[in-house]
Each structure stands twice: as C-alpha cells, then as structure tokens.
Design a protein around this motif. Structure first.
Motif, PDB file in Angstrom:
ATOM      1  N   LYS A   1       0.809  -1.226   0.000  1.00 20.96           N
ATOM      2  CA  LYS A   1       0.000   0.000   0.000  1.00 20.96           C
ATOM      3  C   LYS A   1       0.839   1.271   0.000  1.00 20.96           C
ATOM      4  O   LYS A   1       0.307   2.366   0.124  1.00 20.96           O
ATOM      5  CB  LYS A   1      -0.940  -0.008   1.201  1.00 20.96           C
ATOM      6  N   GLY A   2       2.139   1.136  -0.106  1.00 24.78           N
ATOM      7  CA  GLY A   2       2.995   2.314  -0.150  1.00 24.78           C
ATOM      8  C   GLY A   2       3.346   2.831   1.225  1.00 24.78           C
ATOM      9  O   GLY A   2       2.802   2.381   2.243  1.00 24.78           O
ATOM     10  N   LEU A   3       4.289   3.766   1.266  1.00 23.75           N
ATOM     11  CA  LEU A   3       4.726   4.294   2.555  1.00 23.75           C
ATOM     12  C   LEU A   3       3.634   5.148   3.178  1.00 23.75           C
ATOM     13  O   LEU A   3       3.007   5.946   2.500  1.00 23.75           O
ATOM     14  CB  LEU A   3       6.010   5.130   2.393  1.00 23.75           C
ATOM     15  N   PRO A   4       3.404   4.978   4.483  1.00 20.05           N
ATOM     16  CA  PRO A   4       2.393   5.810   5.134  1.00 20.05           C
ATOM     17  C   PRO A   4       2.866   7.257   5.206  1.00 20.05           C
ATOM     18  O   PRO A   4       3.990   7.532   5.606  1.00 20.05           O
ATOM     19  CB  PRO A   4       2.270   5.192   6.529  1.00 20.05           C
ATOM     20  N   GLU A   5       1.999   8.171   4.806  1.00 23.52           N
ATOM     21  CA  GLU A   5       2.393   9.579   4.797  1.00 23.52           C
ATOM     22  C   GLU A   5       1.905  10.313   6.028  1.00 23.52           C
ATOM     23  O   GLU A   5       2.241  11.469   6.239  1.00 23.52           O
ATOM     24  CB  GLU A   5       1.901  10.240   3.504  1.00 23.52           C
ATOM     25  N   VAL A   6       1.099   9.635   6.849  1.00 28.28           N
ATOM     26  CA  VAL A   6       0.651  10.248   8.095  1.00 28.28           C
ATOM     27  C   VAL A   6       0.931   9.294   9.241  1.00 28.28           C
ATOM     28  O   VAL A   6       1.087   8.081   9.048  1.00 28.28           O
ATOM     29  CB  VAL A   6      -0.857  10.583   8.064  1.00 28.28           C
ATOM     30  N   LYS A   7       0.977   9.860  10.425  1.00 24.98           N
ATOM     31  CA  LYS A   7       1.194   9.028  11.604  1.00 24.98           C
ATOM     32  C   LYS A   7      -0.032   8.169  11.879  1.00 24.98           C
ATOM     33  O   LYS A   7      -1.145   8.492  11.496  1.00 24.98           O
ATOM     34  CB  LYS A   7       1.462   9.915  12.826  1.00 24.98           C
ATOM     35  N   GLY A   8       0.210   7.056  12.559  1.00 26.53           N
ATOM     36  CA  GLY A   8      -0.900   6.207  12.974  1.00 26.53           C
ATOM     37  C   GLY A   8      -1.283   5.157  11.958  1.00 26.53           C
ATOM     38  O   GLY A   8      -2.134   4.318  12.238  1.00 26.53           O
ATOM     39  N   VAL A   9      -0.672   5.215  10.781  1.00 29.83           N
ATOM     40  CA  VAL A   9      -0.964   4.219   9.747  1.00 29.83           C
ATOM     41  C   VAL A   9       0.191   3.235   9.686  1.00 29.83           C
ATOM     42  O   VAL A   9       1.346   3.637   9.532  1.00 29.83           O
ATOM     43  CB  VAL A   9      -1.154   4.896   8.373  1.00 29.83           C
ATOM     44  N   ARG A  10      -0.113   1.960   9.840  1.00 32.58           N
ATOM     45  CA  ARG A  10       0.910   0.928   9.770  1.00 32.58           C
ATOM     46  C   ARG A  10       0.733   0.142   8.487  1.00 32.58           C
ATOM     47  O   ARG A  10      -0.365  -0.268   8.163  1.00 32.58           O
ATOM     48  CB  ARG A  10       0.800  -0.012  10.978  1.00 32.58           C
ATOM     49  N   ARG A  11       1.828  -0.038   7.796  1.00 36.51           N
ATOM     50  CA  ARG A  11       1.763  -0.726   6.515  1.00 36.51           C
ATOM     51  C   ARG A  11       2.629  -1.970   6.552  1.00 36.51           C
ATOM     52  O   ARG A  11       3.749  -1.965   7.091  1.00 36.51           O
ATOM     53  CB  ARG A  11       2.261   0.210   5.400  1.00 36.51           C
TER      54      ARG A  11
ATOM     55  N   VAL B   1      14.815   4.658  10.886  1.00 36.41           N
ATOM     56  CA  VAL B   1      15.551   5.464   9.912  1.00 36.41           C
ATOM     57  C   VAL B   1      14.936   6.850   9.810  1.00 36.41           C
ATOM     58  O   VAL B   1      13.758   7.053  10.105  1.00 36.41           O
ATOM     59  CB  VAL B   1      15.561   4.802   8.510  1.00 36.41           C
ATOM     60  N   HIS B   2      15.779   7.788   9.394  1.00 33.16           N
ATOM     61  CA  HIS B   2      15.324   9.146   9.104  1.00 33.16           C
ATOM     62  C   HIS B   2      15.499   9.347   7.603  1.00 33.16           C
ATOM     63  O   HIS B   2      16.625   9.301   7.104  1.00 33.16           O
ATOM     64  CB  HIS B   2      16.157  10.166   9.870  1.00 33.16           C
ATOM     65  N   PHE B   3      14.392   9.566   6.918  1.00 34.29           N
ATOM     66  CA  PHE B   3      14.446   9.775   5.476  1.00 34.29           C
ATOM     67  C   PHE B   3      14.587  11.256   5.154  1.00 34.29           C
ATOM     68  O   PHE B   3      13.923  12.099   5.763  1.00 34.29           O
ATOM     69  CB  PHE B   3      13.168   9.267   4.814  1.00 34.29           C
ATOM     70  N   ASN B   4      15.430  11.525   4.189  1.00 28.97           N
ATOM     71  CA  ASN B   4      15.518  12.870   3.640  1.00 28.97           C
ATOM     72  C   ASN B   4      15.355  12.757   2.124  1.00 28.97           C
ATOM     73  O   ASN B   4      16.316  12.751   1.368  1.00 28.97           O
ATOM     74  CB  ASN B   4      16.861  13.517   4.005  1.00 28.97           C
ATOM     75  N   GLY B   5      14.109  12.600   1.733  1.00 24.68           N
ATOM     76  CA  GLY B   5      13.797  12.465   0.315  1.00 24.68           C
ATOM     77  C   GLY B   5      13.028  13.667  -0.181  1.00 24.68           C
ATOM     78  O   GLY B   5      12.777  14.613   0.567  1.00 24.68           O
ATOM     79  N   GLY B   6      12.659  13.627  -1.438  1.00 24.71           N
ATOM     80  CA  GLY B   6      11.864  14.708  -1.992  1.00 24.71           C
ATOM     81  C   GLY B   6      10.453  14.701  -1.430  1.00 24.71           C
ATOM     82  O   GLY B   6       9.859  15.745  -1.167  1.00 24.71           O
ATOM     83  N   ARG B   7       9.880  13.505  -1.237  1.00 23.45           N
ATOM     84  CA  ARG B   7       8.518  13.392  -0.730  1.00 23.45           C
ATOM     85  C   ARG B   7       8.481  12.889   0.694  1.00 23.45           C
ATOM     86  O   ARG B   7       7.639  13.315   1.478  1.00 23.45           O
ATOM     87  CB  ARG B   7       7.722  12.412  -1.608  1.00 23.45           C
ATOM     88  N   ILE B   8       9.336  11.924   0.975  1.00 23.81           N
ATOM     89  CA  ILE B   8       9.336  11.299   2.295  1.00 23.81           C
ATOM     90  C   ILE B   8      10.445  11.917   3.135  1.00 23.81           C
ATOM     91  O   ILE B   8      11.622  11.838   2.772  1.00 23.81           O
ATOM     92  CB  ILE B   8       9.554   9.774   2.158  1.00 23.81           C
ATOM     93  N   LYS B   9      10.028  12.534   4.224  1.00 30.03           N
ATOM     94  CA  LYS B   9      10.986  13.088   5.176  1.00 30.03           C
ATOM     95  C   LYS B   9      10.552  12.647   6.559  1.00 30.03           C
ATOM     96  O   LYS B   9       9.372  12.499   6.826  1.00 30.03           O
ATOM     97  CB  LYS B   9      10.999  14.621   5.111  1.00 30.03           C
ATOM     98  N   GLY B  10      11.530  12.462   7.427  1.00 27.07           N
ATOM     99  CA  GLY B  10      11.181  12.173   8.809  1.00 27.07           C
ATOM    100  C   GLY B  10      11.535  10.775   9.244  1.00 27.07           C
ATOM    101  O   GLY B  10      12.202  10.020   8.530  1.00 27.07           O
ATOM    102  N   ARG B  11      11.053  10.462  10.425  1.00 27.53           N
ATOM    103  CA  ARG B  11      11.477   9.255  11.128  1.00 27.53           C
ATOM    104  C   ARG B  11      10.465   8.138  10.908  1.00 27.53           C
ATOM    105  O   ARG B  11       9.259   8.323  11.139  1.00 27.53           O
ATOM    106  CB  ARG B  11      11.593   9.596  12.607  1.00 27.53           C
ATOM    107  N   PHE B  12      10.962   7.015  10.497  1.00 28.23           N
ATOM    108  CA  PHE B  12      10.126   5.840  10.259  1.00 28.23           C
ATOM    109  C   PHE B  12      10.666   4.660  11.049  1.00 28.23           C
ATOM    110  O   PHE B  12      11.882   4.506  11.199  1.00 28.23           O
ATOM    111  CB  PHE B  12      10.112   5.463   8.774  1.00 28.23           C
ATOM    112  N   CYS B  13       9.748   3.853  11.538  1.00 34.81           N
ATOM    113  CA  CYS B  13      10.101   2.645  12.259  1.00 34.81           C
ATOM    114  C   CYS B  13       9.652   1.432  11.480  1.00 34.81           C
ATOM    115  O   CYS B  13       8.600   1.446  10.832  1.00 34.81           O
ATOM    116  CB  CYS B  13       9.433   2.626  13.631  1.00 34.81           C
ATOM    117  N   MET B  14      10.452   0.391  11.562  1.00 30.69           N
ATOM    118  CA  MET B  14      10.102  -0.890  10.963  1.00 30.69           C
ATOM    119  C   MET B  14      10.310  -1.961  12.022  1.00 30.69           C
ATOM    120  O   MET B  14      11.368  -2.028  12.642  1.00 30.69           O
ATOM    121  CB  MET B  14      10.989  -1.182   9.756  1.00 30.69           C
TER     122      MET B  14
END
Ligand code: MN
Length: 153
Positions: A59-69, A118-131
């Motif tokens: 379903k793609g990377l979640p762009e908002v908090k609270g969504v787990r993919r 990880v902390h992403f620094n992309g054009g669209r995805i920025k910020g801290r993500f957990c896996m």
C-alpha cells in the motif's frame, strides 16, 4: 551480503535491470520505486552493506502518523538499482513498469534483526520511520511513521 538471489531470479539478456555487484563502500541512499507488477506495490530500498536492502510495500509508505503498513522483505538488490526505472517485460520476473516515486538519503538510528529506525531525507518522504519485524515471521515487517516530536493537536 550477496546478490545471488537477485541474479538467480533474472535473465540479464532479457531484462534492462542492472546486474550490479556488491559495493565495498557504504553509502546512504534510499529509493522508493512504484512497481506496476501483477499487483501494484512500492519497493522500499535502503543502501546498507554494499547492497540495497529491500521491501515490497503493497500500500505504499504511510504519509501520516498512525498508519501501519505491511512491508515484505525481498531479496537484496544492487546499489545501481536505485537509478532504475522503465519497463520489465511481461514474462520476466517482476514484469511491469517501474517508476522512481522518491529518492534521497537516510540515516539509520537503529538497525537490528527485529527493528529498524531510519530518518528519510527524500523529496517526498521526510522524517522518522520505524520498521518492526513481526514475531516469528522472517519476511513480514510493519512500517510506520514514528516522528519523535508530536504536536499537541
Ligand atoms: Mn517490486
């Protein structure tokens, strides 16, 4: 690290994907590729140990908090793959169009067998993500935003 599984799945006389090799230098690139294969998904790839560690995210990377993919780990890809876009011919492994949805670099805050931050620094995805690797499952992970600082709202 090895690309044996990646190489074994593909015929490089028939696909435009790079054959590549394991790199000795360690960069910090990431890429998200939108892959219109038999079922649409997004491939998240993080450069690590000379290869791209890879997950298919239906379903793609979640762009908002609270969504787990769900993120399903797939075979390591060569670092060159971060630049790949185009058509994989039908009948070949992963047949369908690949487009680069986002790219940039990242920092790993934690990298363990059972969890990655990880902390992403992309054009669209920025910020801290957990896996988090699901217990007892080799390939299935949960991927979600986990920004350290939350607003009060
Ligand atoms: Mn894919």
């Amino acid at each position: 690290m090895s690309l044996e599984e990646y190489w074994a799945k593909r015929d490089f006389n028939r696909t435009l994907e790079p054959r590549g090799e394991v790199k000795t230098e360690d960069g910090k690139r990431f890429v998200v590729q939108e892959h219109h294969a038999r079922s649409l998904h997004w491939d998240l790839r993080l450069e690590r140990d000379g290869v791209l560690k890879s997950w298919a995210v239906p379903k793609g990377l979640p762009e908002v908090k609270g969504v787990r993919r769900l993120a399903v780990q797939t075979e390591d890809h060569p670092v060159e793959y971060a630049d790949f876009s185009g058509i994989i011919h039908q009948g070949e492994y992963g047949g369908g169009e690949v487009a680069i949805w986002d790219s940039g670099d990242y920092e790993a805050e934690k990298w363990r067998e059972d969890g990655i931050i990880v902390h992403f620094n992309g054009g669209r995805i920025k910020g801290r993500f957990c896996m988090i690797r699901l217990k007892g499952q080799r390939k299935n992970w949960l991927l979600f935003r986990c920004d350290r600082y939350e607003g009060k709202s």
